[in-house]
Design an enzyme around this catalytic site. Structure first.
Site, PDB file in Angstrom:
ATOM      1  N   GLU A 166      21.440  22.306  -0.488  1.00 32.08           N
ATOM      2  CA  GLU A 166      21.979  21.259  -0.299  1.00 32.08           C
ATOM      3  C   GLU A 166      22.444  20.698  -1.613  1.00 32.08           C
ATOM      4  OE1 GLU A 166      20.796  16.934   0.050  1.00 32.08           O
ATOM      5  OE2 GLU A 166      19.015  17.597   0.983  1.00 32.08           O
ATOM      6  N   LYS A 169      12.215  10.982   6.422  1.00 28.45           N
ATOM      7  CA  LYS A 169      11.101   9.699   6.227  1.00 28.45           C
ATOM      8  C   LYS A 169      10.974   8.354   6.863  1.00 28.45           C
ATOM      9  CE  LYS A 169      12.157  10.244   1.148  1.00 28.45           C
ATOM     10  NZ  LYS A 169      12.907  11.339   1.164  1.00 28.45           N
TER      11      LYS A 169
HETATM   12  N1  PSU Z   1      15.893  12.166   2.046  1.00 28.11           N
HETATM   13  C1  PSU Z   1      15.257  12.314   1.066  1.00 28.11           C
HETATM   14  N2  PSU Z   1      15.941  13.308   0.212  1.00 28.11           N
HETATM   15  C2  PSU Z   1      17.232  13.672   0.075  1.00 28.11           C
HETATM   16  C3  PSU Z   1      18.531  12.907   1.161  1.00 28.11           C
HETATM   17  C4  PSU Z   1      17.660  12.265   2.694  1.00 28.11           C
HETATM   18  O1  PSU Z   1      14.022  12.931   1.306  1.00 28.11           O
HETATM   19  O2  PSU Z   1      17.984  13.644  -0.677  1.00 28.11           O
HETATM   20  C5  PSU Z   1      19.567  13.270   1.596  1.00 28.11           C
HETATM   21  C6  PSU Z   1      19.873  14.180   1.699  1.00 28.11           C
HETATM   22  O3  PSU Z   1      21.421  15.274   1.199  1.00 28.11           O
HETATM   23  C7  PSU Z   1      20.368  13.649   3.292  1.00 28.11           C
HETATM   24  C8  PSU Z   1      21.042  12.245   3.112  1.00 28.11           C
HETATM   25  O4  PSU Z   1      21.861  14.057   4.084  1.00 28.11           O
HETATM   26  O5  PSU Z   1      20.337  11.710   2.370  1.00 28.11           O
HETATM   27  C9  PSU Z   1      21.371  11.169   4.099  1.00 28.11           C
HETATM   28  O6  PSU Z   1      22.290  10.665   3.347  1.00 28.11           O
HETATM   29  P1  PSU Z   1      22.506   9.436   4.710  1.00 28.11           P
HETATM   30  O7  PSU Z   1      21.665   8.452   4.637  1.00 28.11           O
HETATM   31  O8  PSU Z   1      23.201   8.411   3.787  1.00 28.11           O
HETATM   32  O9  PSU Z   1      22.749  10.029   5.746  1.00 28.11           O
END
Ligand code: PSU
Ligand code: MN
Length: 301
Positions: free
Chosen positions: A24, A157
């Site tokens: 990603e 997390k």
């Molecule tokens: N969790 C992490 N590192 C990240 C992300 C999540 O530990 O970089 C990023 C990933 O790209 C994940 C996104 O898909 O955040 C999720 O964002 P949201 O909570 O807005 O869906």
């Protein structure tokens, strides 16, 4: 299938039935600080090649959906000089129409990987159900329930509500498979206290599970959770209050929507004096290695 522009390397590997691993780009642009983000993006790609698979970092470059980026593309996503839109499923049409530069989340990367014909994807952590009663549920979960790609991660997390995240995945039929563990890992630590019902011991078992799952005609994703190694893990008693502090600050500052996850990640790097960053980099390397091994086993099976 022409909607995704593949690099020559990715195109050749897919045509030959060789193993490909999707990566990603939101983690590069919004998840890690410069210049560690660029170094890590480059390192993950070379690791995958060394193990014997082909990396396909996914992003939206000036409105083009791309699988497999150039060295310059990675720099543009990482260096913070140009604004980079955080792209989830909802954002594609708009970003394409506006010729924008966009970094794909887990949800968006799964979708592009699937369109490109890539089955295995390595990331750090997935989004999930947020704490409290905001109703904020990451689109990553919904994508896992509807797009047939295997996602290799280190769990989620505890900035999130982990029990509710696991319940959501169960309700919507997403297999959550521990890699050599029956406990759902909590990203910075191997332990969440939450049990899984399924695990695999090696890449061959993971590949067999994927073949059987999709062989039955199921059309959703599979989540493999790889615990961070004990040497890289943070101390739970130490990190958990810091996570609570970051979540409380986000709430006080009224940060919501797509900004909340990047805010929490950035604050944690600051609050831990860079400790959380080292753990994050280590688990990304480890997950990428496991994903490459699974992709190779899948291509051979
Ligand atoms: N969790 C992490 N590192 C990240 C992300 C999540 O530990 O970089 C990023 C990933 O790209 C994940 C996104 O898909 O955040 C999720 O964002 P949201 O909570 O807005 O869906
Ligand atoms: Mn959200």
């Amino acid at each position: 299938m022409t909607k995704v522009i593949k690099s020559p390397e990715v195109d050749a590997a897919l045509k030959a039935g060789k193993p490909v691993v999707a990566l990603e780009s939101t983690v590069i642009s919004h998840g890690l600080p410069w210049p560690d983000n660029l170094r890590l993006a480059q390192e993950l790609e070379s690791m995958i090649r060394k193990i014997g698979a082909t990396p396909a970092t996914i992003a939206v470059m000036d409105g083009e959906l791309r699988a497999g980026l150039s060295a310059e593309d990675l720099v543009r996503l990482a260096d913070g000089k140009t604004p980079v839109r955080k792209i989830s499923r909802r954002d594609f049409g708009s970003a394409v129409a506006k010729h924008q530069l966009g970094a794909t989340t887990v949800a968006a990367t799964m979708l592009v990987a699937h369109w490109a014909g890539i089955k295995v994807f390595a990331t750090g952590g997935i989004g999930g159900v947020h704490r409290g009663q905001t109703g904020d549920v990451s689109a990553d979960l919904i994508e896992l329930s509807q797009t047939p790609v295997a996602v290799v991660c280190a769990g989620a997390k505890s900035i999130l509500d982990l029990p509710r995240t696991l319940e959501w995945l169960e309700t919507f039929g997403v297999p959550v498979v521990g890699y050599q563990t029956l406990e759902f890992p909590a990203f910075y630590t191997p332990h969440s206290g939450l049990n899984l019902v399924d695990c695999v011991e090696n890449p061959q078992q993971a590949a067999a599970l994927l073949k059987a799952h999709w062989g039955l005609g199921l059309t959703n994703g599979v989540l493999f959770t790889v615990p961070i190694s004990e040497v890289d893990a943070l101390n739970e008693a130490d990190i958990n209050p810091k996570i609570d502090q970051a979540v409380a600050e986000a709430e006080r500052q009224g940060i919501v929507g797509k900004d909340i996850t990047p805010f929490l990640l950035g604050r944690l790097v600051e609050i831990t004096g860079g400790e959380s960053l080292q753990a994050n980099l280590a688990l990304l390397r480890h997950n990428t290695q496991v994903a490459a091994e699974i992709a190779i086993a899948l291509a051979q099976s």
